[in-house]
Design an enzyme around this catalytic site. Structure first.
Site, PDB file in Angstrom:
ATOM      1  N   CYS A   1       0.723  -1.286  -0.054  1.00 15.52           N
ATOM      2  CA  CYS A   1      -0.079  -0.018   0.045  1.00 15.52           C
ATOM      3  C   CYS A   1       0.680   1.310  -0.062  1.00 15.52           C
ATOM      4  O   CYS A   1       1.190   1.505   0.877  1.00 15.52           O
ATOM      5  CB  CYS A   1      -0.739  -0.118   1.241  1.00 15.52           C
ATOM      6  SG  CYS A   1      -2.167   1.494   1.377  1.00 15.52           S
TER       7      CYS A   1
ATOM      8  N   CYS B   1      -0.353   4.192   2.037  1.00 18.66           N
ATOM      9  CA  CYS B   1      -0.270   3.980   3.420  1.00 18.66           C
ATOM     10  C   CYS B   1       1.321   4.189   3.908  1.00 18.66           C
ATOM     11  O   CYS B   1       1.518   4.807   4.936  1.00 18.66           O
ATOM     12  CB  CYS B   1      -0.389   2.665   4.043  1.00 18.66           C
ATOM     13  SG  CYS B   1      -1.903   1.786   3.188  1.00 18.66           S
ATOM     14  N   ASP B   2       2.135   3.696   3.224  1.00 22.28           N
ATOM     15  CA  ASP B   2       3.599   3.698   3.712  1.00 22.28           C
ATOM     16  C   ASP B   2       4.624   4.323   2.661  1.00 22.28           C
ATOM     17  O   ASP B   2       5.701   4.526   3.259  1.00 22.28           O
ATOM     18  CB  ASP B   2       3.952   2.209   3.738  1.00 22.28           C
ATOM     19  CG  ASP B   2       3.116   1.237   4.517  1.00 22.28           C
ATOM     20  OD1 ASP B   2       2.648   1.836   5.534  1.00 22.28           O
ATOM     21  OD2 ASP B   2       3.003   0.152   4.177  1.00 22.28           O
TER      22      ASP B   2
END
Ligand code: NAP
Length: 304
Positions: A128, A131-132
């Protein structure tokens, strides 16, 4: 009634059906909390101007559902018999019955299947970018995949990374022309086609330091330094127990029969198990609400 899945869709369906006194049983599934539970900060869920941690958001949803009487159980559906009502579900070798069912089992990220990949998830390996990505400011990033997700993620990651290398196993791309053109035009993205990842380092340091690559045409094998390793090779909907009963598309996603309805009366869908386009926490929550309202009307219409 039973709700399968404890992500945004399942939890929202649980809040609504519990509040309507339908005593839902939520089966948590093999990824408790769904994809939010493996994210960090969520900045686009309405109502949280300062952002909210994904695991906190989903845990609060469960707490809210439990407040209204929803019950949660650990377990995974092994087998389902949806041929007649009450529907029967084999959950970890125990059969459960329900008059109404919401399938909110989501879709799981596809992984390459390399032994070191699993060990380094959360330590440099991610599925992701949204997300990261921010963890890799000014670092070397690698993205694997040749579809729209890979293009989107590679472009997104150039906001953070010093350089983004996109690795794809073929010469031709599955991505749409517009997404591919945007990627090719991005000076921070380097393309490696006909290339596969053979290994990821370094488990002994518990962080990603590099990968072993192989060119499938020339056979050349080499190591490349990498700090962040992102997979964008698609998702697999969790519909295995329902094959041959629920209408599924060729990739296994549930085919909607309008609203939250499936082809089987009394069985409803919510979230990523049906949605391959939007795949957001808020759309999954909305879908959970739709499924809950349909269940309520269905049970009332059938005299339950
Ligand atoms: P996808 O279109 O199925 O592409 C998956 C890619 O991963 C393919 O290029 C595939 O290679 C590669 N792949 C699969 N398994 C692999 C493996 N084991 N090793 C190496 N490579 C592997 O999936 P997606 O990109 O997630 O897109 C899913 C859907 O969402 C598509 O319909 C897409 O258009 C849509 N989407 C749209 C947007 C947008 O428009 N903004 C953004 C994201 C997604 P091969 O090509 O060789 O099979």
């Amino acid at each position: 009634m039973i709700i399968l899945g404890s992500g945004c869709a399942g939890n929202t369906a649980a809040i609504y059906t519990a509040r309507a006194s339908l005593n839902p049983l939520v089966v948590i599934g093999h990824e408790p909390g769904g994809q939010l539970s493996i994210t960090t900060e969520v900045e686009n869920f309405p109502g949280f101007p300062e952002g909210v941690m994904g695991p906190d958001l989903v845990a609060n949803m469960q707490k809210q559902a439990e407040k209204f009487g929803a019950e949660y159980m650990f377990g995974k559906v092994q087998e389902a018999d949806l041929s007649r009502s009450p529907f029967r579900l084999n959950i970890d070798d125990e059969w459960h019955e329900c008059q109404a069912l919401i399938v909110a089992t989501g879709a799981s990220a596809r992984w390459l299947g390399l032994p070191n990949e699993q060990k380094l998830i959360g330590h440099g390996v991610s599925s992701c970018a949204t997300c990261d990505g921010a963890f890799y400011r000014d670092r070397n990033i690698m993205v694997v995949g040749g579809g729209d997700s890979a293009m989107e993620e590679a472009n997104f990651l150039t906001r953070f990374g010093r350089e983004v290398t996109l690795v794809h196993r073929r010469e031709e791309f599955r991505a749409s022309k517009i997404m591919l053109d945007r990627t090719l035009a991005n000076p921070k993205i380097k393309m490696l086609t006909n290339t596969v990842v053979e290994d990821i380092f370094d488990v002994t340091q518990n962080m990603v330091t590099g990968v072993k690559l192989r060119n499938t045409v020339t056979g050349k094998v080499w190591d490349q330094d990498v700090d962040g390793f992102f997979l964008a090779i698609g998702h697999v909907p969790n519909t295995q127990p329902f094959g041959g009963q629920l209408d599924l598309d060729p990739d296994g996603y549930i085919v909607s029969h309008g609203g939250a309805r499936t082809n089987i009366t009394g069985v409803f869908h919510a979230g990523d198990v049906q949605d391959r386009v939007y795949r957001q926490a808020i759309t999954a929550a909305g879908a959970g609400c739709m499924a809950a309202i349909e269940v309520e009307r269905f049970l009332e219409a059938h005299g339950h």
